[in-house]
Motif scaffolding. Structure first.
Motif, PDB file in Angstrom:
ATOM      1  N   VAL A 132      -9.602  44.398  40.779  1.00 12.71           N
ATOM      2  CA  VAL A 132     -10.813  43.942  39.712  1.00 12.71           C
ATOM      3  C   VAL A 132     -10.433  44.254  38.287  1.00 12.71           C
ATOM      4  O   VAL A 132     -10.746  43.358  37.301  1.00 12.71           O
ATOM      5  N   VAL A 133     -10.043  45.467  37.780  1.00 11.95           N
ATOM      6  CA  VAL A 133      -9.560  45.838  36.505  1.00 11.95           C
ATOM      7  C   VAL A 133      -8.571  44.778  35.997  1.00 11.95           C
ATOM      8  O   VAL A 133      -8.729  44.264  35.076  1.00 11.95           O
ATOM      9  N   MET A 134      -7.386  44.725  36.898  1.00 12.41           N
ATOM     10  CA  MET A 134      -6.329  43.457  36.322  1.00 12.41           C
ATOM     11  C   MET A 134      -6.998  42.100  36.123  1.00 12.41           C
ATOM     12  O   MET A 134      -6.517  41.578  35.220  1.00 12.41           O
ATOM     13  N   ILE A 135      -7.744  41.800  36.959  1.00 13.19           N
ATOM     14  CA  ILE A 135      -8.323  40.358  37.052  1.00 13.19           C
ATOM     15  C   ILE A 135      -9.478  40.314  35.600  1.00 13.19           C
ATOM     16  O   ILE A 135      -9.226  39.259  34.898  1.00 13.19           O
ATOM     17  N   ARG A 141      -9.986  38.687  29.970  1.00 13.14           N
ATOM     18  CA  ARG A 141     -10.208  38.923  28.751  1.00 13.14           C
ATOM     19  C   ARG A 141     -11.680  39.397  28.593  1.00 13.14           C
ATOM     20  O   ARG A 141     -12.387  39.481  27.363  1.00 13.14           O
ATOM     21  N   GLU A 142     -12.182  40.024  29.817  1.00 10.42           N
ATOM     22  CA  GLU A 142     -13.357  40.644  29.557  1.00 10.42           C
ATOM     23  C   GLU A 142     -13.387  42.000  29.297  1.00 10.42           C
ATOM     24  O   GLU A 142     -12.540  42.895  29.359  1.00 10.42           O
ATOM     25  N   PRO A 143     -14.428  42.475  28.633  1.00 13.94           N
ATOM     26  CA  PRO A 143     -14.361  43.743  27.755  1.00 13.94           C
ATOM     27  C   PRO A 143     -14.725  44.946  28.724  1.00 13.94           C
ATOM     28  O   PRO A 143     -15.566  45.768  28.439  1.00 13.94           O
ATOM     29  N   ILE A 144     -14.085  44.971  29.723  1.00 17.27           N
ATOM     30  CA  ILE A 144     -14.293  46.103  30.757  1.00 17.27           C
ATOM     31  C   ILE A 144     -13.909  47.568  30.134  1.00 17.27           C
ATOM     32  O   ILE A 144     -12.835  47.705  29.561  1.00 17.27           O
ATOM     33  N   LYS A 145     -14.731  48.427  30.156  1.00 19.25           N
ATOM     34  CA  LYS A 145     -14.402  49.892  29.758  1.00 19.25           C
ATOM     35  C   LYS A 145     -14.152  50.870  30.909  1.00 19.25           C
ATOM     36  O   LYS A 145     -13.829  52.005  30.421  1.00 19.25           O
ATOM     37  N   ALA A 192     -17.330  39.071  36.754  1.00 19.38           N
ATOM     38  CA  ALA A 192     -17.263  40.176  37.437  1.00 19.38           C
ATOM     39  C   ALA A 192     -17.210  39.870  39.057  1.00 19.38           C
ATOM     40  O   ALA A 192     -16.433  40.319  39.651  1.00 19.38           O
ATOM     41  N   ARG A 193     -18.262  38.963  39.400  1.00 14.01           N
ATOM     42  CA  ARG A 193     -18.481  38.510  41.009  1.00 14.01           C
ATOM     43  C   ARG A 193     -17.245  37.890  41.202  1.00 14.01           C
ATOM     44  O   ARG A 193     -16.493  37.876  42.463  1.00 14.01           O
ATOM     45  N   LEU A 251     -22.835  45.016  43.351  1.00  9.20           N
ATOM     46  CA  LEU A 251     -22.273  45.188  42.064  1.00  9.20           C
ATOM     47  C   LEU A 251     -23.174  45.662  40.964  1.00  9.20           C
ATOM     48  O   LEU A 251     -24.469  45.339  40.931  1.00  9.20           O
ATOM     49  N   GLU A 252     -22.954  46.553  40.058  1.00 11.07           N
ATOM     50  CA  GLU A 252     -23.773  47.030  39.142  1.00 11.07           C
ATOM     51  C   GLU A 252     -22.757  46.967  37.937  1.00 11.07           C
ATOM     52  O   GLU A 252     -21.842  47.531  37.860  1.00 11.07           O
ATOM     53  N   ILE A 253     -23.592  46.371  36.611  1.00 11.30           N
ATOM     54  CA  ILE A 253     -22.803  46.330  35.422  1.00 11.30           C
ATOM     55  C   ILE A 253     -23.611  47.341  34.357  1.00 11.30           C
ATOM     56  O   ILE A 253     -24.875  47.114  34.296  1.00 11.30           O
ATOM     57  N   ILE A 254     -23.016  48.312  33.769  1.00 12.19           N
ATOM     58  CA  ILE A 254     -23.595  49.162  32.897  1.00 12.19           C
ATOM     59  C   ILE A 254     -22.894  48.698  31.426  1.00 12.19           C
ATOM     60  O   ILE A 254     -21.958  48.936  31.024  1.00 12.19           O
ATOM     61  N   PRO A 255     -23.725  47.915  30.761  1.00 14.90           N
ATOM     62  CA  PRO A 255     -23.505  47.514  29.386  1.00 14.90           C
ATOM     63  C   PRO A 255     -23.429  48.537  28.318  1.00 14.90           C
ATOM     64  O   PRO A 255     -23.719  49.449  28.634  1.00 14.90           O
TER      65      PRO A 255
END
Length: 136
Positions: free
Chosen positions: A53-56, A61-65, A101-102, A130-134
């Motif tokens: 998931v992190v690599m994808i 080019r998603e801003p995953i932190k 993300a999905r 899935l939970e996204i914490i912006p």
């Protein structure tokens, strides 16, 4: 091309064993004082899909932190006590698009995560949330 993996498990004493994969830097304590092989299998699924998931998302080019995965498995009562259901909760940190993300999770679960594939081949149902914490 075939990828051959070699490892060794050595009985230490009582119900304690040490396992190591050839060429890896760490060992795993199995049984007493360590982790059970079935729990290790569950962590392997979590680690495998986390990596995917992190690599994808990075490729997208998603801003995953950050990423945390909580995993829960329910085993059969009869032997062999394999997992019959596994639930994976993905907690993604950053202003990541939910649709992307999905998609990353689906790619991991349907194509890339070999550990999840093994669980599914045994007949287990694999669910995810899935939970996204912006970022503020």
């Amino acid at each position: 091309m075939s990828d051959v993996v070699k490892g060794k498990v050595k009985w230490v004493e009582g119900e304690q064993f040490i396992g190591r994969i050839e060429g890896d830097q760490c060992s795993v304590i199995l049984g007493e004082g360590g982790i059970s092989p079935m729990k290790l299998l569950l962590l392997s699924v979590a680690g495998c899909t986390a990596f995917d998931v992190v690599m994808i998302l990075k490729k997208m080019r998603e801003p995953i932190k950050g990423l945390e995965i909580e995993i829960e498995g329910t085993r059969r009562d009869e032997y062999p006590r394999i997992y019959k259901e596994v639930t994976i909760h993905y907690r993604i940190y950053g202003n990541v698009d939910e649709k992307k993300a999905r998609r990353a999770i689906e790619l991991s679960q349907e194509k890339y995560c070999s550990a999840s594939a093994h669980i599914k081949l045994s007949g287990a149902k694999v669910n995810y949330t899935l939970e996204i914490i912006p970022e503020s």
